[in-house]
Motif scaffolding. Sequence first.
Motif, PDB file in Angstrom:
ATOM      1  N   ALA A   1     133.995 -36.580  29.215  1.00 19.56           N
ATOM      2  CA  ALA A   1     132.564 -36.905  29.173  1.00 19.56           C
ATOM      3  C   ALA A   1     132.231 -38.056  30.110  1.00 19.56           C
ATOM      4  O   ALA A   1     131.243 -38.004  30.860  1.00 19.56           O
ATOM      5  N   VAL A   2     133.057 -39.091  30.094  1.00 21.57           N
ATOM      6  CA  VAL A   2     132.797 -40.254  30.952  1.00 21.57           C
ATOM      7  C   VAL A   2     132.910 -39.869  32.417  1.00 21.57           C
ATOM      8  O   VAL A   2     132.119 -40.307  33.260  1.00 21.57           O
ATOM      9  N   ARG A   3     133.897 -38.999  32.731  1.00 22.00           N
ATOM     10  CA  ARG A   3     134.067 -38.564  34.122  1.00 22.00           C
ATOM     11  C   ARG A   3     132.856 -37.755  34.579  1.00 22.00           C
ATOM     12  O   ARG A   3     132.385 -37.907  35.716  1.00 22.00           O
ATOM     13  N   ALA A   4     132.341 -36.925  33.702  1.00 17.50           N
ATOM     14  CA  ALA A   4     131.145 -36.139  34.041  1.00 17.50           C
ATOM     15  C   ALA A   4     129.955 -37.056  34.292  1.00 17.50           C
ATOM     16  O   ALA A   4     129.178 -36.851  35.236  1.00 17.50           O
ATOM     17  N   ALA A   5     129.812 -38.101  33.466  1.00 21.70           N
ATOM     18  CA  ALA A   5     128.710 -39.050  33.655  1.00 21.70           C
ATOM     19  C   ALA A   5     128.871 -39.808  34.967  1.00 21.70           C
ATOM     20  O   ALA A   5     127.897 -39.997  35.714  1.00 21.70           O
ATOM     21  N   ALA A   6     130.107 -40.246  35.274  1.00 18.53           N
ATOM     22  CA  ALA A   6     130.357 -40.996  36.516  1.00 18.53           C
ATOM     23  C   ALA A   6     130.055 -40.132  37.738  1.00 18.53           C
ATOM     24  O   ALA A   6     129.424 -40.596  38.702  1.00 18.53           O
TER      25      ALA A   6
ATOM     26  N   ASP B   1     138.724 -43.296  39.964  1.00 24.17           N
ATOM     27  CA  ASP B   1     138.801 -41.995  40.641  1.00 24.17           C
ATOM     28  C   ASP B   1     137.580 -41.701  41.510  1.00 24.17           C
ATOM     29  O   ASP B   1     137.645 -40.823  42.378  1.00 24.17           O
ATOM     30  N   VAL B   2     136.458 -42.377  41.262  1.00 28.63           N
ATOM     31  CA  VAL B   2     135.235 -42.068  42.027  1.00 28.63           C
ATOM     32  C   VAL B   2     134.889 -43.179  43.017  1.00 28.63           C
ATOM     33  O   VAL B   2     133.770 -43.231  43.523  1.00 28.63           O
ATOM     34  N   VAL B   3     135.854 -44.055  43.306  1.00 27.56           N
ATOM     35  CA  VAL B   3     135.551 -45.222  44.133  1.00 27.56           C
ATOM     36  C   VAL B   3     135.090 -44.818  45.540  1.00 27.56           C
ATOM     37  O   VAL B   3     134.175 -45.431  46.113  1.00 27.56           O
ATOM     38  N   MET B   4     135.657 -43.755  46.098  1.00 30.35           N
ATOM     39  CA  MET B   4     135.259 -43.335  47.445  1.00 30.35           C
ATOM     40  C   MET B   4     133.851 -42.739  47.443  1.00 30.35           C
ATOM     41  O   MET B   4     133.102 -42.871  48.416  1.00 30.35           O
ATOM     42  N   ASP B   5     133.472 -42.073  46.342  1.00 30.63           N
ATOM     43  CA  ASP B   5     132.106 -41.557  46.227  1.00 30.63           C
ATOM     44  C   ASP B   5     131.102 -42.706  46.183  1.00 30.63           C
ATOM     45  O   ASP B   5     130.002 -42.611  46.748  1.00 30.63           O
ATOM     46  N   VAL B   6     131.474 -43.780  45.504  1.00 32.07           N
ATOM     47  CA  VAL B   6     130.594 -44.965  45.440  1.00 32.07           C
ATOM     48  C   VAL B   6     130.464 -45.591  46.822  1.00 32.07           C
ATOM     49  O   VAL B   6     129.376 -46.005  47.247  1.00 32.07           O
ATOM     50  N   LEU B   7     131.566 -45.637  47.576  1.00 37.73           N
ATOM     51  CA  LEU B   7     131.549 -46.265  48.906  1.00 37.73           C
ATOM     52  C   LEU B   7     130.587 -45.568  49.863  1.00 37.73           C
ATOM     53  O   LEU B   7     130.066 -46.200  50.785  1.00 37.73           O
ATOM     54  N   ARG B   8     130.335 -44.288  49.653  1.00 35.21           N
ATOM     55  CA  ARG B   8     129.449 -43.554  50.565  1.00 35.21           C
ATOM     56  C   ARG B   8     128.017 -44.089  50.508  1.00 35.21           C
ATOM     57  O   ARG B   8     127.217 -43.830  51.400  1.00 35.21           O
ATOM     58  N   ALA B   9     127.700 -44.828  49.459  1.00 34.88           N
ATOM     59  CA  ALA B   9     126.356 -45.417  49.358  1.00 34.88           C
ATOM     60  C   ALA B   9     126.149 -46.537  50.370  1.00 34.88           C
ATOM     61  O   ALA B   9     125.031 -47.032  50.526  1.00 34.88           O
ATOM     62  N   LEU B  10     127.205 -46.938  51.094  1.00 32.76           N
ATOM     63  CA  LEU B  10     127.050 -47.955  52.149  1.00 32.76           C
ATOM     64  C   LEU B  10     126.204 -47.437  53.308  1.00 32.76           C
ATOM     65  O   LEU B  10     125.807 -48.214  54.176  1.00 32.76           O
ATOM     66  N   THR B  11     125.934 -46.146  53.320  1.00 33.42           N
ATOM     67  CA  THR B  11     125.056 -45.608  54.366  1.00 33.42           C
ATOM     68  C   THR B  11     123.608 -46.057  54.180  1.00 33.42           C
ATOM     69  O   THR B  11     122.800 -45.926  55.096  1.00 33.42           O
ATOM     70  N   SER B  12     123.285 -46.580  53.008  1.00 29.93           N
ATOM     71  CA  SER B  12     121.920 -47.074  52.773  1.00 29.93           C
ATOM     72  C   SER B  12     121.642 -48.276  53.678  1.00 29.93           C
ATOM     73  O   SER B  12     122.499 -49.140  53.851  1.00 29.93           O
ATOM     74  N   PRO B  13     120.434 -48.360  54.258  1.00 33.92           N
ATOM     75  CA  PRO B  13     120.135 -49.502  55.139  1.00 33.92           C
ATOM     76  C   PRO B  13     119.838 -50.794  54.377  1.00 33.92           C
ATOM     77  O   PRO B  13     119.793 -51.863  54.977  1.00 33.92           O
ATOM     78  N   ASN B  14     119.661 -50.700  53.057  1.00 32.17           N
ATOM     79  CA  ASN B  14     119.276 -51.876  52.268  1.00 32.17           C
ATOM     80  C   ASN B  14     120.488 -52.758  51.975  1.00 32.17           C
ATOM     81  O   ASN B  14     121.516 -52.285  51.477  1.00 32.17           O
ATOM     82  N   LEU B  15     120.373 -54.059  52.266  1.00 32.81           N
ATOM     83  CA  LEU B  15     121.498 -54.976  52.078  1.00 32.81           C
ATOM     84  C   LEU B  15     121.834 -55.193  50.613  1.00 32.81           C
ATOM     85  O   LEU B  15     123.001 -55.387  50.261  1.00 32.81           O
ATOM     86  N   ASP B  16     120.828 -55.180  49.732  1.00 33.03           N
ATOM     87  CA  ASP B  16     121.102 -55.375  48.303  1.00 33.03           C
ATOM     88  C   ASP B  16     121.951 -54.236  47.754  1.00 33.03           C
ATOM     89  O   ASP B  16     122.860 -54.461  46.941  1.00 33.03           O
ATOM     90  N   VAL B  17     121.650 -53.016  48.206  1.00 29.16           N
ATOM     91  CA  VAL B  17     122.452 -51.867  47.786  1.00 29.16           C
ATOM     92  C   VAL B  17     123.884 -52.020  48.301  1.00 29.16           C
ATOM     93  O   VAL B  17     124.857 -51.820  47.563  1.00 29.16           O
TER      94      VAL B  17
END
Length: 950
Positions: free
Chosen positions: A276-281, A317-333
Amino acid sequence: MEKPSTLLVHFDKGSAAMAGEIKADLEGSDVAAKVDAMKRAVMLLLNGETLPQLFITVVRYVLPSEDHTIQKLLLLYLEIIDKRDAAGRLLPEMILICQNLRNNLQHPNEYIRGVTLRFLCRLSEPEVLEPLVPSILENLEHRHHFIRRHALSAISAIYRLPHGDQLIPDAPELVERALASEQDASARRNAFLMLCSCAQVRAVAYLLSNADRVAEWPDLLQMAAIDLIRKVCRSPNRADKGRYIKIIISLLSSLSTAVVYECAGALVSLSSAPTAVRAAANTYCELLSSQSDNNVKLIVLDRLNELRTSHRDVMVDVVMDVLRALTSPNLDVKRKVLDLVLDLLTPRNVEEVVLYLKKEVVKTQAGELEKGGEYRQMLVQAIHACAVEYPEVAGSVVHLLMDFLGDTNVAAAVDVVLFVREIIETNPKLRVSMIQSLIDTFYQIRASRVCSCTLWILGEYSLLLSEVENAISTIRQCLGDLPFYTVSEEGEATDSAKPAQPVVNSVTVSSRRPVVLADGTYATQSAATEVISTPSVAPGSLSSTLNLRSLILSGDFFLAAVISCTLTKLVLRLEEVQPSKVEVNKACTGALLIMTSILQLGQSSYLPHPIDNDSYDRIVLCVRLLCNTGDDVRKVWLQSCRQSFAKMLAEKQFRETEEMKAKAQISHAQPDDLIDFYHLKSRRGMSQLELEDEVQDDLKAATGGFTKDADDANRLNRILQLTGFSDPVYAEAFVTVHHYDIVLDVTIINRTKETLQNLCLELATMGDLKLVDRPQNYTLAPESSKQIRANIKVSSTETGVIFGNIVYETSNVMERSVVVLNDIHIDIMDYISPATCADVTFRNMWAEFEWENKVAVNTTIQNEKEFLDHIIKSTNMKCLTPPSALDGECGFLAANLYAKSVFGEDALVNISIEKQSDGELSGYIRIRSKTQGIALSLGDKITLKQKGGS
């Protein structure tokens, strides 16, 4: 007295004198004038005017109108007028509108019916509603969904009234039948919400009977279903929780992102099963990559961070998926993503993470990114943290980062050089290649602070003969020809590196500015010819290779002192590794010449400011040392500095390890807690997800995962007595602080033998607090109690006060009785929490923040460290000054404290104290923040607590 309002319109141009004009317009036959008059009447009423003479005019001239706009405004007018007299009885003229409302409910026009039903949702007078109930129920069968939708809302609102179950006793049954046959999404949602709030058992039965079709429901109904599941599953150890989790899992494939987000949150709150937690992540990660709104990204990152604290093994296990958010131009993100990823590093994923960060660093070189310098600085700090925690990855990134030592963003360059300094000490294998890279790139460095740190590294870690000779040669090249200035025959001082006649060349260059020709047209870039002169080194300018010379000629004598110390270390090292005394003497003479030239420059009138005393003494010490060396001095210069640095790194590592151990402490179960053995349970009919959920619940129970953060003793501390024991009404409040709002659970006990009527808890606030809703009136039987909940919104970190009274009536006394409540003071400590920041960041904020509160030390505590610990405990702040800097007894103490509020405000505190001859402590505590409230509130707290009181 303030009254509840369901309508809010801004209107500041009205006055009671307009009543005559309104009345005249309403009596006329012009529809447009009537519409305008009704609008003005509504706005005047909202501004507090009563307009009692207007009601009969409205009944006579507005009620019969067939115009839809006028009918809508009439309903708004009826919504806000006073319908009861001072004694609380319904005004007799209100009966006049009943027939009109009944006609509207049977009107052939759907719009009139719909807005009338919507109006009835806001009506709370049973005397008016009772004759309208049959007409309302008839509208449940209307052909148009607009009317059915509002009819369901009206039934729900009426049934929720204090005596609503008497007006429509069979409302849940009627609504359930309507829900079964309804096709419109909004109408189904309204019906389902009514069942959820008034007949939860029926709502649950409907949900479970349609469990297989929930995924096909419209998103409005799906959201209502998720809310119901949350409410139902709040009770612990529900046997049928697995059925609800299956429904949530099926909704994760919904097309609505809002439903998917709510499902992920509900899934985590219901189950701790890894599946369940993996599905939510995974759901959160998909939202992170698919949504373009930065606010959505920040909210999703907060949810992922919450998952990290409780389910770190799944989040890894999802750390690389999170890293893809670095494509956002916003510095806070970007900042939030990096902070989250750094907490999820493991030996398995660190290489992959660092490789991704390296690619991002390379992207910043292209110059296409907005605020690329700041982003590069964040990436350097992230890579630094990775390399410190996992030294084996340092070799793959350090040489790439060293290319940025000459970065125009000074902060990023400083971070790089600090990273290099730490890695060269902790990774001896990389020392040779790093020293060579530093020597090769030294001429590119433009910032004084980066030059100073790089020179220190060269002086400490150049150990081989070739390294020492190259380092000395590089420093000489960057300083240029000596002396730094010459005096001409006319007596004018000039830079000796300048040519006698600057050569002026006329060359064709590409100009960034458009050039306007004589005929008014623009010249092309290649055709623009500008006259430029050959660059020369002058005070304050930066040449391509003479970076040290330029900085010294701009008056930076601290750097000059660092150069002198570095040359001294290199010459002393050369004496150990160079067999030829001639070469050693030649290097020593060259170093002495450089130092004397710097001293000569510092004492001349060539520069506007002479050399400072500290730098002068330091350079003179280096000169004396090179002229007369000894073994003891050699040991201090060549070994002690490096040992001190190694000790500082070890202390830093130890401190971080201790903090991690403190965070890793988990709660333990009580000895008498029940442990449910998983292997002895029946598994019949249970899915894999339900099995996992059962196992996780058992593990939580065994390890204390279900225990509350605050124990019962702390809860008792939150209970505040509001009235005295001898008062006819006793009241106490339990205060719960949830970041942005405060919940007051007030228990009221009737101590008398009489029934208290119209009992009302009246509250008011002072400071940045706002009462969300005003509690209603209650009737309290003799010696009975009532729980009343009040919500208060908080908008900033500031000490606030809640005050009020309890008003009630008794049958014997006609007048209302009042019991004044004790004030409730909201503590600022509930909103700030300890935080850390870099020393440079602290200094920048200290210089930037404009609000300062200076508190004089006035305490009975006589030990400096004991006083510091007391202030840290009292203010809930973190000491940024390392323990090693506070060691020893010298009679002085200076420390920096830092905390962050839940609203993102920074609180900075500097403590400077001195022990007097009589043993008393004196000094000042200075508080700085961006807002006035936090500075004043924290100052008041320190003043109250510093004497040593609890």
